[in-house]
Design a protein around this motif. Structure first.
Motif, short mmCIF file in Angstrom:
data_model
loop_
_atom_site.label_atom_id
_atom_site.label_comp_id
_atom_site.label_asym_id
_atom_site.label_seq_id
_atom_site.Cartn_x
_atom_site.Cartn_y
_atom_site.Cartn_z
N ARG A 256 -42.84 -35.50 18.15
CA ARG A 256 -43.69 -34.51 17.47
C ARG A 256 -44.60 -35.14 16.42
O ARG A 256 -44.40 -36.27 16.01
CB ARG A 256 -42.86 -33.35 16.91
N PHE A 258 -45.70 -34.37 13.20
CA PHE A 258 -45.70 -34.34 11.73
C PHE A 258 -44.58 -35.21 11.17
O PHE A 258 -43.52 -35.33 11.78
CB PHE A 258 -45.52 -32.89 11.22
N GLY A 306 -48.00 -20.92 19.64
CA GLY A 306 -49.41 -20.52 19.66
C GLY A 306 -49.61 -19.24 20.47
O GLY A 306 -49.30 -19.21 21.66
P1 HAM Z 1 -47.25 -27.62 16.41
O1 HAM Z 1 -46.53 -28.14 17.59
O2 HAM Z 1 -48.33 -28.45 15.85
O3 HAM Z 1 -46.12 -27.35 15.32
O4 HAM Z 1 -47.84 -26.20 16.73
C1 HAM Z 1 -47.03 -25.16 17.20
C2 HAM Z 1 -47.67 -24.50 18.41
O5 HAM Z 1 -48.97 -24.02 18.05
C3 HAM Z 1 -47.91 -25.40 19.60
O6 HAM Z 1 -46.75 -25.51 20.40
C4 HAM Z 1 -49.02 -24.67 20.32
O7 HAM Z 1 -48.47 -23.59 21.08
C5 HAM Z 1 -49.83 -24.08 19.19
N1 HAM Z 1 -51.01 -24.89 18.83
C6 HAM Z 1 -51.05 -26.01 18.07
N2 HAM Z 1 -52.30 -26.47 17.94
C7 HAM Z 1 -53.10 -25.61 18.64
C8 HAM Z 1 -54.51 -25.52 18.87
N3 HAM Z 1 -55.36 -26.39 18.35
N4 HAM Z 1 -54.97 -24.50 19.64
C9 HAM Z 1 -54.12 -23.59 20.16
N5 HAM Z 1 -52.78 -23.61 19.95
C10 HAM Z 1 -52.28 -24.60 19.21
C11 HAM Z 1 -46.34 -26.80 14.10
O8 HAM Z 1 -47.39 -26.34 13.73
C12 HAM Z 1 -45.09 -26.74 13.26
N6 HAM Z 1 -45.42 -26.07 11.99
C13 HAM Z 1 -43.98 -26.03 13.99
C14 HAM Z 1 -42.72 -25.98 13.18
C15 HAM Z 1 -42.26 -24.92 12.48
N7 HAM Z 1 -41.89 -26.98 12.99
C16 HAM Z 1 -40.92 -26.59 12.20
N8 HAM Z 1 -41.15 -25.32 11.86
#
Ligand code: HAM
Length: 423
Positions: A256, A258, A306
């Motif tokens: 992942r 981050f 997302g």
């Molecule tokens: P992430 O994997 O970067 O994690 O984003 C989570 C979800 O957001 C992704 O699996 C995808 O479905 C959606 N997503 C991310 N970027 C985009 C984009 N540019 N356009 C459309 N959909 C997108 C996080 O953001 C972490 N905060 C998750 C987390 C919560 N980890 C621990 N707690």
């Protein structure tokens, strides 16, 4: 003529039929999160840039290349949130609620990406976070919540990938082992990673190029290098998920993007979507994040999913019907200029009936056209004849062949509509 503006590149408006689909997936999530003991959290759309630099990592791809950073008129440096976790942890540290703190959110997230289907500069996430315990039962609960959710909205073709990144010490030891292994194989890596293999070593595991995949696949694997505690934790998570019948695939390359991740990491991928944008949700533990944001040591875990991608995945699986019905029950057609419609709609709505109407005193034909299009079950018609007789005609808009309509005294219409709607 004035300039006509468009929504910014990589963003989109949600309206019309599409909005009922959004409402359905958000409401379903809120309901399920409640069942799992989560309450909603709302935090600001922008935060001090330090929240993200320290949270997701100053050197992470999102922080260096994608974050929307700006200075406000008071000279403070802020960032539009690129993700939802760091703000929740910042709020937790600030307000110190009693743990375990279980919060869900629906939030926009901003990343300066190359826009394409399923990848946007503003996307929306449904997410959940739990702070205050490292109990593997919470890892299991969080993963089962997302699994239940995807099933509840109608998804079938998805898989769960799971890994453990260990805690700082075992991960750092693993990175050294991996580096030593890579040092002899730099020439076999992809061009980009030949340059950064020793500074951003873990990212190599994320690389989608076949060169890096074959080198790292044959090398030391992260889960084999966990310390005894992290290994035991991961075993309990896997065992617990298995006991619930939630199938997960081991994914030793899942690190992942981050820096805050520790121990359990997971991703839900849709087999109905294209590879590069197939992650419909992902998350993991971040047991050091509260401390990094100035709080006392507090383990945490969560996920983000997302909404746009989820809807694309549903569409790809042929599930396009909104999860909640937003069609009106009644359409009021009033051609008398006497505005019976205003009072009647008011009365219907007060009785819990979704009632809509036409405006601007258009012809019967024009109003009926809109009524048919609205999907309403019944039209209530008031023309000069009805007005004179003190009646209202109820027309069943869904009776297929013959037009079925009956007139009722004005005072009896509400009871009749309620009866016909089974209320
Ligand atoms: P992430 O994997 O970067 O994690 O984003 C989570 C979800 O957001 C992704 O699996 C995808 O479905 C959606 N997503 C991310 N970027 C985009 C984009 N540019 N356009 C459309 N959909 C997108 C996080 O953001 C972490 N905060 C998750 C987390 C919560 N980890 C621990 N707690």
């Amino acid at each position: 003529m004035s300039e006509v503006f468009q929504a910014p590149v990589g963003t989109h408006d949600v309206l019309g039929d599409e909005s009922a689909r959004w409402e359905g997936v958000i409401a379903t999530f809120a309901q399920l999160a409640y069942r799992y003991g989560f309450s909603m959290i709302v935090t600001p759309t922008f935060e001090d840039v330090g929240v993200f630099n320290r949270g997701i990592g100053e050197k992470s791809e999102v922080a260096t290349k994608e974050m929307y950073v700006f200075e406000d008129r008071g000279g403070r440096s802020y960032a539009l949130r690129p993700e939802g976790t760091a703000p929740v942890v910042r709020a937790f540290v600030q307000h110190n609620p009693t743990p375990p703190f279980k919060a869900w959110y629906f939030t926009p997230a901003f990343r300066y990406e190359r826009p394409q289907k399923g990848r946007y500069r503003e996307h929306h996430q449904l997410g959940a976070e739990v702070l205050g315990s490292e109990d593997p039962a919470i890892d299991i609960e969080v993963i089962s919540l997302l699994n239940d959710y995807f099933r509840a909205v109608g998804l079938k073709r998805f898989r769960i990938l799971i890994n453990s990144m260990g805690h700082d010490e075992c991960r750092l030891a693993y990175v050294e082992t991996l580096k030593a292994y890579l040092a002899a194989r730099v020439d076999s890596l992809c061009a980009e990673h030949q340059k950064v293999w020793d500074t951003n070593t873990l990212r190599l595991l994320d690389c989608k190029k076949s060169e890096c995949i074959s080198v790292t696949d044959a090398g030391p694997q992260l889960p084999d290098h966990l310390c005894a505690d992290c290994d035991a934790h991961f075993e309990k998570v896997k065992y617990g998920l298995d006991a619930l019948g939630i199938a997960c695939e081991r994914a030793p390359r899942l690190v992942r993007g981050f820096d805050y991740y520790t121990r359990t990491t997971f991703e839900f991928v849709s087999d109905a979507l294209d590879g590069a944008q197939n992650a419909i949700g992902g998350g993991g533990r971040y047991d050091k994040l509260a401390e990094q944001l100035g709080g006392s040591p507090t383990p945490g875990i969560g996920f983000g999913s997302g909404v746009e991608r989820l809807l694309l995945a549903l569409e790809a699986e042929g599930v396009t019907k909104p999860l909640i019905d937003r069609t009106p029950s009644v359409f009021v057609v009033d051609t008398t200029e006497d505005d019976v419609a205003t009072a009647l709609c008011y009365e219907l709505r007060a009785a819990g009936i979704a009632a809509v109407r036409a405006y601007d005193n258009r012809s019967m034909k024009a109003q009926m056209k809109v009524a048919d299009k609205s999907g309403a079950r019944f039209a209530l018609l008031i023309g000069p004849q009805e007005l004179a007789a003190g009646e209202i005609t109820i027309r069943d808009l869904r009776s297929a062949e013959k037009v079925e309509q009956v007139s009722f005294p004005r005072s009896e219409v509400l009871a009749e509509v309620l009866l016909r709607l089974g209320k």
